[in-house]
Design an enzyme around this catalytic site. Structure first.
Site, PDB file in Angstrom:
ATOM      1  CG  HIS A   1      55.017 -34.895  34.853  1.00  0.00           C
ATOM      2  ND1 HIS A   1      55.838 -35.923  34.405  1.00  0.00           N
ATOM      3  CD2 HIS A   1      55.775 -34.184  35.741  1.00  0.00           C
ATOM      4  CE1 HIS A   1      57.017 -35.834  34.996  1.00  0.00           C
ATOM      5  NE2 HIS A   1      57.004 -34.795  35.802  1.00  0.00           N
TER       6      HIS A   1
ATOM      7  CB  CYS B   1      58.707 -35.982  38.495  1.00  0.00           C
ATOM      8  SG  CYS B   1      58.064 -34.345  38.887  1.00  0.00           S
TER       9      CYS B   1
ATOM     10  CD  GLU C   1      55.166 -39.159  32.815  1.00  0.00           C
ATOM     11  OE1 GLU C   1      55.598 -40.061  32.059  1.00  0.00           O
ATOM     12  OE2 GLU C   1      55.242 -37.939  32.544  1.00  0.00           O
TER      13      GLU C   1
END
Length: 226
Positions: free
Chosen positions: A162, A140, A77
């Site tokens: 993730h 998250c 991410e």
């Protein structure tokens, strides 16, 4: 130099959270510390801040792990959004809708880590890995945003990964959801649309461990003095 890995406890239909298995294995291999966070919008940031304060003089690398139950790839991410918009309640029963996580903070924060380099290092292990610019709007994203905001001036290499479910976990989660919704044909029809996606959502745990360890090796190397 200290290295911290964060993972999450199980939540919702997921009786096992892959992130803990991967985090424990990687932490043991590289001598890092593992912090397993509750899926709780209030408690998780509090534990994070306490852990960071305890390591403020030594912390140099922090990898946060989260479960992406619909993915067969690891997603690195790039950013986190200043929003909590939960599709399901957290483990404490909270379900905020379009609420800012930190009122005084920017709308979006971006990691200083070279995400493309992390992706390349992880792919070298044979894992399927992609960069992502959407960490979602659940825990998250919330944890990633709090980390980036707190550590933005500390020089700590911080990134969120993730992870897919382990093989069999998505099918088990679907079975639990089917049982819970057995009296609701409309809800079951919605779940049926997800079935084919969830059926493909998995990655071997050993491969995930190798890939996360490779990411950590890269970040620790980036942190060493030239």
């Amino acid at each position: 130099m200290s290295v911290l890995i964060t993972a999450f406890e199980p939540f919702g239909d997921w009786e096992r959270n892959t992130t803990r298995d991967v985090g424990e294995a990687v932490a043991a291999r590289v001598g890092a510390e593992l912090l397993v966070l509750p899926v709780d919008l209030e408690a998780a940031p509090q534990l994070l801040h306490a852990a960071i304060d305890d390591r403020k003089d030594t912390l140099r690398v922090l990898i946060a792990l989260g479960l992406h139950g619909r993915s067969a790839q690891i997603r690195v991410e790039r950013s986190a959004e200043n929003i909590a918009d939960f599709r399901i309640a957290d483990n404490a029963g909270r379900r905020p809708r379009k609420e800012r996580l930190v009122p005084e903070a920017p709308t979006r924060l971006v990691t200083s880590v070279d995400v493309d380099a992390v992706v390349d290092a992880m792919r070298a292990t044979g894992a399927s890995v992609e960069p992502s610019s959407n960490a979602g709007t659940y825990l998250c994203n919330a944890v990633y945003f709090h980390l980036l905001y707190r550590l933005r001036r500390w020089g700590v290499s911080t990134v969120f990964l993730h992870l897919p479910p382990a093989p069999g976990d998505a099918a088990a989660a679907l079975a639990r959801r089917d049982a819970a919704l057995s009296g609701d044909p409309v809800a079951l029809a919605v779940v049926a649309e997800d079935r084919s996606v969830l059926a493909e959502a998995s990655m071997d745990l050993a491969l995930q461990i190798e890939a996360v360890a490779a990411a950590l090796d890269l970040l620790r190397g980036d942190d060493r003095p030239a």
